[in-house]
Design a protein around this motif. Structure first.
Motif, PDB file in Angstrom:
ATOM      1  N   GLY A 171      38.289  49.280  32.517  1.00  0.00           N
ATOM      2  CA  GLY A 171      37.387  48.456  31.722  1.00  0.00           C
ATOM      3  C   GLY A 171      37.637  46.980  31.933  1.00  0.00           C
ATOM      4  O   GLY A 171      38.776  46.524  32.036  1.00  0.00           O
ATOM      5  N   ALA A 172      36.560  46.203  32.006  1.00  0.00           N
ATOM      6  CA  ALA A 172      36.665  44.774  32.282  1.00  0.00           C
ATOM      7  C   ALA A 172      37.129  43.995  31.054  1.00  0.00           C
ATOM      8  O   ALA A 172      36.949  44.420  29.911  1.00  0.00           O
ATOM      9  N   VAL A 173      37.712  42.823  31.316  1.00  0.00           N
ATOM     10  CA  VAL A 173      38.184  41.915  30.268  1.00  0.00           C
ATOM     11  C   VAL A 173      37.556  40.550  30.504  1.00  0.00           C
ATOM     12  O   VAL A 173      37.633  40.009  31.623  1.00  0.00           O
ATOM     13  N   SER A 210      41.949  46.678  36.192  1.00  0.00           N
ATOM     14  CA  SER A 210      40.744  45.983  35.716  1.00  0.00           C
ATOM     15  C   SER A 210      40.587  44.606  36.348  1.00  0.00           C
ATOM     16  O   SER A 210      41.518  44.042  36.928  1.00  0.00           O
ATOM     17  N   THR A 211      39.385  44.074  36.157  1.00  0.00           N
ATOM     18  CA  THR A 211      39.100  42.683  36.490  1.00  0.00           C
ATOM     19  C   THR A 211      39.131  41.861  35.209  1.00  0.00           C
ATOM     20  O   THR A 211      38.501  42.222  34.219  1.00  0.00           O
ATOM     21  N   VAL A 212      39.869  40.763  35.231  1.00  0.00           N
ATOM     22  CA  VAL A 212      39.935  39.851  34.091  1.00  0.00           C
ATOM     23  C   VAL A 212      39.230  38.557  34.471  1.00  0.00           C
ATOM     24  O   VAL A 212      39.562  37.941  35.496  1.00  0.00           O
ATOM     25  N   ASP A 213      38.258  38.164  33.665  1.00  0.00           N
ATOM     26  CA  ASP A 213      37.494  36.940  33.884  1.00  0.00           C
ATOM     27  C   ASP A 213      37.863  35.958  32.772  1.00  0.00           C
ATOM     28  O   ASP A 213      37.696  36.253  31.588  1.00  0.00           O
ATOM     29  N   ILE A 214      38.378  34.780  33.153  1.00  0.00           N
ATOM     30  CA  ILE A 214      38.817  33.779  32.178  1.00  0.00           C
ATOM     31  C   ILE A 214      37.996  32.515  32.388  1.00  0.00           C
ATOM     32  O   ILE A 214      37.979  31.953  33.489  1.00  0.00           O
ATOM     33  N   GLY A 215      37.304  32.069  31.348  1.00  0.00           N
ATOM     34  CA  GLY A 215      36.469  30.885  31.482  1.00  0.00           C
ATOM     35  C   GLY A 215      36.368  30.126  30.178  1.00  0.00           C
ATOM     36  O   GLY A 215      37.219  30.236  29.302  1.00  0.00           O
ATOM     37  N   TRP A 228      44.811  28.742  26.548  1.00  0.00           N
ATOM     38  CA  TRP A 228      45.463  30.044  26.426  1.00  0.00           C
ATOM     39  C   TRP A 228      46.959  29.906  26.667  1.00  0.00           C
ATOM     40  O   TRP A 228      47.387  29.418  27.717  1.00  0.00           O
ATOM     41  N   ASN A 229      47.734  30.327  25.689  1.00  0.00           N
ATOM     42  CA  ASN A 229      49.174  30.456  25.853  1.00  0.00           C
ATOM     43  C   ASN A 229      49.417  31.950  26.036  1.00  0.00           C
ATOM     44  O   ASN A 229      49.421  32.709  25.069  1.00  0.00           O
ATOM     45  N   ALA A 230      49.574  32.381  27.291  1.00  0.00           N
ATOM     46  CA  ALA A 230      49.385  33.800  27.546  1.00  0.00           C
ATOM     47  C   ALA A 230      50.224  34.314  28.709  1.00  0.00           C
ATOM     48  O   ALA A 230      50.686  33.561  29.572  1.00  0.00           O
ATOM     49  N   LEU A 231      50.370  35.633  28.712  1.00  0.00           N
ATOM     50  CA  LEU A 231      50.837  36.410  29.860  1.00  0.00           C
ATOM     51  C   LEU A 231      49.661  37.316  30.241  1.00  0.00           C
ATOM     52  O   LEU A 231      49.198  38.096  29.411  1.00  0.00           O
ATOM     53  N   ILE A 232      49.196  37.237  31.483  1.00  0.00           N
ATOM     54  CA  ILE A 232      48.031  38.019  31.880  1.00  0.00           C
ATOM     55  C   ILE A 232      48.273  38.616  33.258  1.00  0.00           C
ATOM     56  O   ILE A 232      48.641  37.905  34.203  1.00  0.00           O
ATOM     57  N   ALA A 233      48.055  39.927  33.371  1.00  0.00           N
ATOM     58  CA  ALA A 233      48.166  40.606  34.665  1.00  0.00           C
ATOM     59  C   ALA A 233      46.992  41.566  34.804  1.00  0.00           C
ATOM     60  O   ALA A 233      46.649  42.279  33.865  1.00  0.00           O
ATOM     61  N   ALA A 234      46.377  41.580  35.974  1.00  0.00           N
ATOM     62  CA  ALA A 234      45.207  42.422  36.214  1.00  0.00           C
ATOM     63  C   ALA A 234      45.144  42.789  37.687  1.00  0.00           C
ATOM     64  O   ALA A 234      45.881  42.246  38.522  1.00  0.00           O
ATOM     65  N   LYS A 235      44.253  43.698  38.006  1.00  0.00           N
ATOM     66  CA  LYS A 235      44.032  44.064  39.406  1.00  0.00           C
ATOM     67  C   LYS A 235      43.386  42.898  40.142  1.00  0.00           C
ATOM     68  O   LYS A 235      43.789  42.547  41.247  1.00  0.00           O
ATOM     69  N   ARG A 236      42.368  42.305  39.521  1.00  0.00           N
ATOM     70  CA  ARG A 236      41.716  41.121  40.076  1.00  0.00           C
ATOM     71  C   ARG A 236      41.504  40.121  38.953  1.00  0.00           C
ATOM     72  O   ARG A 236      41.332  40.504  37.799  1.00  0.00           O
ATOM     73  N   MET A 237      41.462  38.841  39.320  1.00  0.00           N
ATOM     74  CA  MET A 237      41.320  37.811  38.294  1.00  0.00           C
ATOM     75  C   MET A 237      40.404  36.699  38.798  1.00  0.00           C
ATOM     76  O   MET A 237      40.497  36.272  39.951  1.00  0.00           O
ATOM     77  N   THR A 238      39.505  36.264  37.912  1.00  0.00           N
ATOM     78  CA  THR A 238      38.634  35.124  38.184  1.00  0.00           C
ATOM     79  C   THR A 238      38.840  34.085  37.093  1.00  0.00           C
ATOM     80  O   THR A 238      38.839  34.423  35.904  1.00  0.00           O
TER      81      THR A 238
END
Length: 442
Positions: free
Chosen positions: A358-360, A378-383, A388-398
């Motif tokens: 599922g996409a994020v 998943s694919t994570v799209d951040i815009g 963001w104060n974060a830890l983020i890991a995904a298969k693909r990231m935009t």
């Protein structure tokens, strides 16, 4: 006159007359020159053959190494699917056939890498946490074989080296994004402009990435995102009842509060959390098991001393299409933790674990957001324009928009919610291009 007499007369005439000697002399010179040229040609051919074989040999061992690495990546990705009843998997996670009597899964079909090819075997799953890989690389008429031993290494801290990870690729669009943490991928980091990149950058071997902006370092390497290992009884033992205010037994009376009285924010049938109208949901439980989290306007808050983990079920289990958006924080939404005191050391943030593909989508309001998102399939799209104060890991990231991403080093890394990883414990080149069993003479 006899034949002997004629020969003697001819020999006497040759001593008196040297006419005609130029022809044999020229012939002898031509033969000598031809011999010398032949030696040079043969020497050149031998050198070329040796150079070609040396090139093929180097290309073959490189292909064998690549095959062993790809086999390890695939095994780590599908390791959770292996069992005594399913001891082999194919390159895409499909059942991999029946092992041979000596305990090896079937050899894979040849795959191209550069001008060479590779194939590999791996030993059938036996429950010990140890796996052997044998990879063969071939170039021209040369083949070389390597054996790699793997051991199970549990308890990996995925975010030890990087806080922003896109396993296959990271794409950064525009020049307004600002990334103030280390990021890494096994592929390319594409940037069609000049974003601010204040951190170290890891890209895949032979891949490309932009130069760090703030004196960071660039390196090559690979990292596998291990599968999520949710609690075994998550489907029945979770804190969803706090959302419905229906907890019984030891959790009786425990509720999660929502600031908009009378507004619906939780649908137990579809297992959907939806925050609208600037509502605020305080989630004080531990493990939640839902299908969708949608914060279009409002916020999810993790109260003091809570340790919230939200596990997102797979799309197929939620009657959703593959790749459907299951986590979305809109331009008016946010996720935050309250009561943290970073001066005291580590502090917690809410964790979101996406079990399927599922996409994020993360935008968020212009204020601060604090979260850990782990979505290995998943694919994570951040815009947007959020911070963001974060830890983020995904298969693909935009990454795009005016977003700012940083990661306080005091954020407590997630607990052992990840499956164990196979790591190299042995590497050796084998004698000969083939053998039975595959690791013979290694």
């Amino acid at each position: 006159m006899t034949a002997i007499d004629r020969f003697l007369l001819l020999a006497r005439d040759l001593r008196r007359d040297d006419s005609g000697i130029a022809i044999p002399t020229a012939m002898m010179a031509l033969i000598a020159s031809f011999a010398l040229a032949s030696v040079a040609v043969l020497s050149t051919v031998n050198v070329q053959q040796g150079t070609n074989r040396d090139h093929n040999s180097k290309e073959a061992i490189a292909a064998a190494d690549a095959g062993a690495n790809i086999a390890m990546l695939r095994l780590n990705r599908f390791y959770s699917q292996l069992s005594p009843s399913n001891p082999c998997v194919g390159p895409n996670g499909q059942p991999g056939g029946t092992p041979t009597p000596d305990g090896w899964c079937p050899k894979t079909l040849p795959e191209s890498v550069g001008g060479a090819t590779f194939s590999y075997w791996f030993s059938a799953y036996n429950g010990t946490g140890e796996v052997n890989i044998v990879a063969v690389g071939s170039s021209g008429k040369v083949s070389r074989r390597v054996n790699v031993g793997l051991k199970n290494n549990p308890g990996q801290n995925v975010f030890l080296d990087e806080r922003l990870i896109g396993e296959e690729e990271i794409e950064i669009e525009g020049s307004s994004a600002r990334i103030e943490t280390d990021l890494g991928t096994n592929g390319n980091i594409g940037a069609n402009s000049h974003p601010v990149l204040c951190g170290d950058i890891r890209h895949g071997p032979g891949k490309v990435a932009p130069t760090p902006t703030c004196d960071g370092e660039t390196s090559e390497g690979t990292k596998v995102l291990p599968p999520i290992a949710p609690p075994a009884n998550l489907a029945t033992e979770n804190d969803n009842c706090r959302l419905s205010h229906t907890c019984t037994g030891t959790k009786a009376g425990l509720v999660d509060t929502f600031s908009k009285n009378g507004s619906k924010y939780w649908d137990p049938k579809t297992r959907t959390i939806e925050i609208t109208g600037n509502g605020s949901l305080a989630m004080g439980g531990s493990d939640y098991f839902v299908c969708v989290v949608n914060i279009s306007s409002g916020k999810i808050v993790m109260p003091v001393e809570a340790h919230v983990r939200i596990f997102i079920d797979t799309p197929e289990h939620c009657n959703l299409p593959s790749g459907a958006v299951q986590v979305e924080v809109g331009g008016g939404g946010s996720i935050i933790a309250t009561g943290n005191n970073p001066a005291q050391g580590f502090f917690d943030v809410p964790g979101i674990y996406v079990l399927g593909n599922g996409a994020v989508r993360l935008e968020g309001n212009s204020g601060g957001n604090e979260v850990m998102v782990y979505a290995p399939n998943s694919t994570v799209d951040i815009g947007g324009s959020a911070n963001w104060n974060a830890l983020i890991a995904a298969k693909r990231m935009t990454i795009h928009g005016n977003v700012t991403i940083h990661s306080d080093p005091r954020i407590k890394p997630p607990g052992y919610s990840f499956a164990s990883l196979l790591q190299r414990s042995r590497y050796v080149e084998c004698a000969g291009a083939s053998a039975s069993p595959p690791n013979a003479s290694c």
